[in-house]
Design a protein around this motif. Structure first.
Motif, PDB file in Angstrom:
ATOM      1  N   GLU A 216       0.357  -1.207  -0.086  1.00  0.00           N
ATOM      2  CA  GLU A 216       0.362  -0.378  -0.185  1.00  0.00           C
ATOM      3  C   GLU A 216       1.019   1.114   0.037  1.00  0.00           C
ATOM      4  O   GLU A 216       1.505   1.667   1.493  1.00  0.00           O
ATOM      5  CB  GLU A 216      -0.826  -0.544   1.124  1.00  0.00           C
ATOM      6  CG  GLU A 216      -1.831   1.350   1.458  1.00  0.00           C
ATOM      7  CD  GLU A 216      -3.035   0.760   0.580  1.00  0.00           C
ATOM      8  OE1 GLU A 216      -3.766   2.095   0.190  1.00  0.00           O
ATOM      9  OE2 GLU A 216      -3.335  -0.128  -0.313  1.00  0.00           O
ATOM     10  N   GLY A 217       1.037   2.158  -1.234  1.00  0.00           N
ATOM     11  CA  GLY A 217       1.871   3.251  -1.209  1.00  0.00           C
ATOM     12  C   GLY A 217       3.046   3.166  -1.663  1.00  0.00           C
ATOM     13  O   GLY A 217       3.465   4.163  -2.230  1.00  0.00           O
ATOM     14  N   GLY A 218       3.242   2.033  -2.359  1.00  0.00           N
ATOM     15  CA  GLY A 218       4.458   1.601  -2.720  1.00  0.00           C
ATOM     16  C   GLY A 218       4.882   0.942  -4.308  1.00  0.00           C
ATOM     17  O   GLY A 218       3.454   1.742  -5.035  1.00  0.00           O
ATOM     18  N   VAL A 219       5.627   0.656  -4.436  1.00  0.00           N
ATOM     19  CA  VAL A 219       6.176   0.396  -5.929  1.00  0.00           C
ATOM     20  C   VAL A 219       6.084  -0.820  -6.491  1.00  0.00           C
ATOM     21  O   VAL A 219       7.196  -1.454  -5.410  1.00  0.00           O
ATOM     22  CB  VAL A 219       6.604   1.057  -6.406  1.00  0.00           C
ATOM     23  CG1 VAL A 219       6.780   1.132  -7.888  1.00  0.00           C
ATOM     24  CG2 VAL A 219       6.459   2.527  -6.593  1.00  0.00           C
ATOM     25  N   LEU A 220       5.689  -1.757  -7.439  1.00  0.00           N
ATOM     26  CA  LEU A 220       6.486  -2.841  -7.712  1.00  0.00           C
ATOM     27  C   LEU A 220       6.729  -2.541  -8.853  1.00  0.00           C
ATOM     28  O   LEU A 220       5.459  -2.631  -9.898  1.00  0.00           O
ATOM     29  CB  LEU A 220       5.153  -4.304  -8.191  1.00  0.00           C
ATOM     30  CG  LEU A 220       5.333  -5.466  -8.017  1.00  0.00           C
ATOM     31  CD1 LEU A 220       4.876  -6.329  -6.900  1.00  0.00           C
ATOM     32  CD2 LEU A 220       4.703  -5.489  -9.309  1.00  0.00           C
ATOM     33  N   LEU A 221       7.663  -3.316  -9.372  1.00  0.00           N
ATOM     34  CA  LEU A 221       8.426  -3.588 -10.541  1.00  0.00           C
ATOM     35  C   LEU A 221       8.269  -4.523 -11.383  1.00  0.00           C
ATOM     36  O   LEU A 221       9.464  -5.387 -10.489  1.00  0.00           O
ATOM     37  CB  LEU A 221       9.605  -2.310 -10.827  1.00  0.00           C
ATOM     38  CG  LEU A 221      10.054  -1.007 -10.300  1.00  0.00           C
ATOM     39  CD1 LEU A 221      11.604  -0.616 -10.266  1.00  0.00           C
ATOM     40  CD2 LEU A 221       8.827  -0.104 -10.836  1.00  0.00           C
ATOM     41  N   ASN A 222       8.492  -5.511 -12.475  1.00  0.00           N
ATOM     42  CA  ASN A 222       8.590  -6.249 -12.708  1.00  0.00           C
ATOM     43  C   ASN A 222       9.331  -6.301 -14.500  1.00  0.00           C
ATOM     44  O   ASN A 222       8.427  -5.282 -15.437  1.00  0.00           O
ATOM     45  CB  ASN A 222       7.092  -7.114 -13.358  1.00  0.00           C
ATOM     46  CG  ASN A 222       6.903  -8.094 -13.581  1.00  0.00           C
ATOM     47  OD1 ASN A 222       7.195  -8.741 -12.678  1.00  0.00           O
ATOM     48  ND2 ASN A 222       7.408  -8.840 -15.187  1.00  0.00           N
ATOM     49  N   ILE A 223      10.471  -6.662 -14.110  1.00  0.00           N
ATOM     50  CA  ILE A 223      11.811  -6.265 -15.065  1.00  0.00           C
ATOM     51  C   ILE A 223      12.041  -7.621 -15.939  1.00  0.00           C
ATOM     52  O   ILE A 223      12.344  -8.646 -15.316  1.00  0.00           O
ATOM     53  CB  ILE A 223      12.527  -5.628 -14.783  1.00  0.00           C
ATOM     54  CG1 ILE A 223      12.477  -4.640 -13.961  1.00  0.00           C
ATOM     55  CG2 ILE A 223      13.618  -5.114 -16.107  1.00  0.00           C
ATOM     56  CD1 ILE A 223      13.375  -3.825 -12.968  1.00  0.00           C
ATOM     57  N   GLY A 224      11.488  -8.288 -17.274  1.00  0.00           N
ATOM     58  CA  GLY A 224      11.537  -9.460 -17.538  1.00  0.00           C
ATOM     59  C   GLY A 224      11.454 -10.278 -17.131  1.00  0.00           C
ATOM     60  O   GLY A 224      11.885 -11.538 -17.437  1.00  0.00           O
TER      61      GLY A 224
END
Length: 323
Positions: A216-224
């Motif tokens: 919550e309030g964060g970030v998720l990066l899905n890289i490759g």
């Protein structure tokens, strides 16, 4: 009557010194290297969200495939961990192998066409040490990522400064490994203990799910990562939301971003129809659409990981220097 099984004791392993390596440490980019020539109008926004999440103490999760490391991004990711710009890294099994080999011999990656014809692909003695780390991790109730990171950080690995596993272990940043049995070369090896593999990787899944509780309030990066990333994230998010709902809380307002090569077009915030092949690209429907429909926001960054990841890194460093 059980079915017959392959006898691993008959396998002949060779030392890594006899393997021809396709990549060396020459591929590694330095944090001091100039920013690449790449522009995407959403990168500054993603960087802002990461900085905001860091200030709020929310999760900043990076899920990635092995090619991100093979493109030379390790030192940039390590610097981001040191600066609190990543709070969790999730890898597939291949990511551990490349990181381990870079740390041990300063090289990695073998040619499948070269070695599969002679039945030698993946059968290199030293890479199997990762299986020993699993057994020690099961004994000490560690996840696979932490167990491998401990082996590298505390062992005789001449190039451990390039290892994101060792750095995460040293910095106490969770780094989890999500394996599919039979998908990685170390699963060929006679010293693989299936119970230890399952125990340490499942423990990593639970560690990952706990990090997602802080999204919550964060970030998720899905890289490759087109399968491991979206599939592991989807299940962990359901678990996190289940508990949050019982507590009168939510895990809905966060940012996701997918970094990949496929051209999704400009309308990636709406799910593609099943008649469109893009529908079956899991990061699209799972990370860009379905899991942010209740209050989140998603972005897609198309490009080579050797360009997109450094571009995000330099955006972050530039914004930090402005403060």
């Amino acid at each position: 009557m059980p079915f017959p099984q392959f006898d691993r004791s008959r396998l002949k392993l060779k030392p890594l010194s006899e393997r021809i390596h396709d990549l060396t440490l020459d591929v590694m980019m330095q944090p001091t290297d100039p920013a690449p020539s790449f522009e995407n109008p959403d990168l500054p926004t993603i960087a802002d969200r990461i900085l905001r999440a860091r200030e709020a103490g929310s999760a900043i999760i990076v899920m990635m495939g092995a090619h991100v490391l093979r493109k030379g991004n390790a030192l940039l990711l390590i610097d981001m961990m040191k600066r609190g710009l990543i709070s969790h890294i999730a890898l597939n099994g291949a990511g551990v192998i490349h990181d381990f080999e870079f740390a041990l011999i300063g090289a990695t990656t073998e040619s499948v066409p070269r070695y599969i014809s002679e039945g030698q692909f993946g059968l290199w003695t030293e890479t199997g040490y990762i299986n020993d780390a699993m057994v020690a991790g099961q004994r000490d109730q560690l996840g696979l990522g932490e167990a491998a990171g401990r082996m590298i950080e505390e062992g005789n690995f001449p190039y451990k400064e390039y290892s994101i596993l060792a750095a995460a272990y040293k910095l106490q940043v969770p780094i989890t490994v999500h394996v599919g049995i039979g998908q990685d070369i170390i699963h060929e090896h006679p010293n693989l203990n299936g119970a230890a593999l399952g125990d340490t990787s499942y423990r990593d899944f639970l560690i990952f799910a706990e990090s997602v509780r802080r999204l919550e309030g964060g970030v998720l990066l899905n890289i490759g990562t087109s399968v491991m990333g979206p599939e592991v994230y989807l299940k962990a998010l359901s678990m996190a939301r289940n508990v949050a709902k019982q507590e009168g809380k939510s895990v809905c307002h966060f940012t996701t971003a997918v970094f990949d090569l496929i051209d999704l077009g400009p309308n990636y915030h709406n799910e593609a129809p099943k008649t469109n092949a893009a529908y079956y690209f899991r990061p699209y429907k799972t990370i860009l659409v379905r899991t942010v429909q209740d209050g989140g926001e998603s972005f897609y960054i198309q490009g080579d990981h050797r360009v997109t990841v450094p571009s995000l890194y330099h955006q972050l460093i530039s914004k930090l220097e402005e403060k």
